[in-house]
Each structure stands twice: as C-alpha cells, then as structure tokens.
Enzyme design. Structure first.
Site, PDB file in Angstrom:
ATOM      1  CE  LYS A 104       0.380   0.754   4.713  1.00 39.99           C
ATOM      2  NZ  LYS A 104       0.647   1.956   5.497  1.00 39.99           N
TER       3      LYS A 104
ATOM      4  CB  SER B 181       0.008   9.275   3.385  1.00 38.26           C
ATOM      5  OG  SER B 181       0.783   8.375   2.622  1.00 38.26           O
TER       6      SER B 181
END
Length: 331
Positions: free
Chosen positions: A194, A257
């Site tokens: 991911k 992120s």
C-alpha cells in the site's frame, strides 16, 4: 494468578511513539528502546518525544527508557519492532540478548533489504523464531491520528490466536479498536504494497491528475495487491477487509501519509534524493518498490502500477510520460 506479559517497544519514530502511548494506557510499565540519548533525556524531563508526535504526553513513571536494545529485549515477553525496515538489520546487529523465547511483533511496513523478506519472514528465517511467536500490527491507522486521540482501528495478525488477543487487548482503548486475524503474511505484504500505491497516488497528484483518476488508481491498486499477495501466499482472505483495502485507502489519501507526500514531490519534479532530503521521515514505499519489483520477477503477477513507480524512482524515467502510459493500462 496469571502473570501479565511484559512489553518492549523498539524504535523512536512516530509509530513507536504511538504504540508506546497505546500500551501505556493499559499497562503499568513498558520498556522503550530509543537510540537517541537526547530524545530519552527530553522525554524524562518534559514527558514528550521531541522529534515525533510531540503533542503526546507520557506518564514517564510507566516507561523504562533505554538506549540499549538488549536491556529492552531482556525485560520483555513481547517485543514490538517499530523502526524503518531499511534500518532493522543494523539495530538487530546490536543484539546479544536472544530472541528465541520472545514473542516478536512487527509494526514495520516494508521489506528487509538485506534478505528481501518481509519482517515476519526475516525473523523466522534469520532467527529461527516459529511463526506462532511472530505477529504483525497493521492498520488502517496513522500514528498522527492516534496522537490526536481520533477513533482508529488496528489489525493484529498472529498464527496463535491467544497471543494476538493479548496484543490486541494491550493496545485497545477508548479511541483504539483492534481486531485479530491469522493472515500474517498477507497483512504484512499488504502493509508493504500500500505504500507503493500511495507513492503512485502522490505522483498522480503532483502531476495534476484529479480525484476522478485517483479513484481509478486506487481501484486498480487493490486489485493489483490481491493478485500479488495471492501469488506470494495463497489462502482464503477478503481483500476488501480493513487490513487490506482500508489501509490502502488511508495511506493513499491521507494528508499524514509520508509516502503520498514523497510521491507528490516526485510528481512535482523533485529528484528522489531531493525529496528524501526534504522529508524528516522515511518513506517506506521507496524501498518497498524495488523489493516488490524484484520479487515479482519470480511470481509474475500483473503489476502495472508497481512497474510504473519503479520506472520513475529507479530507472529515472520521466513521471509524466510513465503515467501517460499507465493511464492506458488501467480500467
């Protein structure tokens, strides 16, 4: 009366800080290894990690802080590693204390470069730790939102259900919910992959692609992840579960992120080196991209997104041209 297991956290970064905070909510004492002596002194005095999640306040009387990894490992029954995969071997090289009788959990989202193995496999192959004594802590969860005490979910994977429950209960709290699974390999590969797709999402954003394309990219990403993991470790799993799809989405879209941030810089024209220098934290997906690309030579899964990110990061291909070709392969 059953003795409560002792925990140690290995690492000084944001995930290690978040995990230490979660454990301290439920336990009277934990050991915490940080190699930065100045950070330890600051924590003892000011009750905050000065470098990561500095808003998190600790009851320092619950912490056995040490810059000696052997002291932390010797103290604990459960050892949770939360350091970047690229630096794991260097830290483990300092160990003289045996891991043989320890239960080892990894909160590391990457592949160990020296062995090209995910962390659980690395501990099994290199240190002979049985899989029933190895576990994985994964999301969908950002350390920054743990610090803000926003409701977050964890997935705890271990072949031994009892050990998974012990870790899940030790991490759970008012704003943390933890579920367990026996898919150690699949969840760990998902946690690694991911990050690559988050870099792709960041590159797309940096290049000026909008939300419509991002939705297609993420949709293709979860299907690509499913193909890759099925080739590596075939078992019954639902790729739409939070540990897979949920973790992908939060990493691909979140402002927290670091992998998306790294990709965004690349899309805007930064070189890999300049993007890394700009960031204060490691983007695990950079290292994972090479590992996944090389590993897939053996398995042969169809992975156009991984291939595109590899071409940009490691072959020096122009991001705009690579993504133009990628758009023709997605559906």
């Amino acid at each position: 009366m059953t003795k409560s297991p002792k925990f140690a956290v290995i690492g000084g970064g944001s995930w290690a800080t978040a995990i230490a905070k979660m454990l301290c909510t439920n336990l009277d004492e934990i050991a915490w290894y940080m190699r930065n002596e100045e950070a330890i002194k600051h924590l003892k005095t000011h009750h905050h990690n000065p470098n990561y999640l500095s808003s998190v306040e600790f009851q320092v009387q619950k912490l056995r802080l040490t810059s000696n990894i052997n002291e932390a490992v010797a103290y604990a029954d459960y050892v949770i590693f939360a350091i970047p995969s690229a630096f794991l071997s260097g830290e483990l090289a300092k160990l003289t204390e045996s891991l043989e009788d320890k239960i080892v959990f990894s909160a590391i989202k990457g592949i160990v470069p020296e062995t090209s193995l995910i962390v659980g496999e690395h501990f099994h192959e290199t240190y002979g730790i049985p899989y029933d004594n190895i576990g994985v802590i994964t999301g969908p969860c950002h350390a920054e939102e743990v610090a803000l005490e926003r409701l977050s979910y964890l997935t705890i994977a271990c072949g031994d259900e009892k050990k998974a429950k012990i870790v899940a209960n030790s991490l759970s709290g008012n704003f943390i919910k933890a579920k367990i699974t026996d898919d150690i390999i699949g969840t760990e590969y998902a946690a690694m992959l991911k990050n690559i797709y988050a870099i792709a999402a960041g590159i797309a954003h940096g290049l000026g692609y909008g939300d419509n394309f991002q939705s297609v990219l993420m949709s293709n990403g979860i299907r690509e992840m499913k193909k890759f993991i099925r080739k590596v470790h075939k078992m019954k799993r639902n790729i739409n579960d939070s540990a897979y799809l949920g973790d992908l989405l939060v990493t691909g879209y979140s402002v927290f992120s670091r992998n998306r941030m790294f990709g965004n810089m690349i899309g805007k024209g930064y070189t890999v080196q300049s993007a890394m220098m700009e960031m204060s934290m490691v983007a695990e997906g950079y290292y994972a991209t090479r590992s996944a690309f090389e590993l897939n030579k053996e398995y042969g899964a169809k992975t156009p997104i991984i291939d595109a990110v590899f071409a940009i990061l490691y072959e020096g291909k122009e991001a705009r041209k690579v993504f133009k070709k990628l758009t023709e392969k997605l559906d």
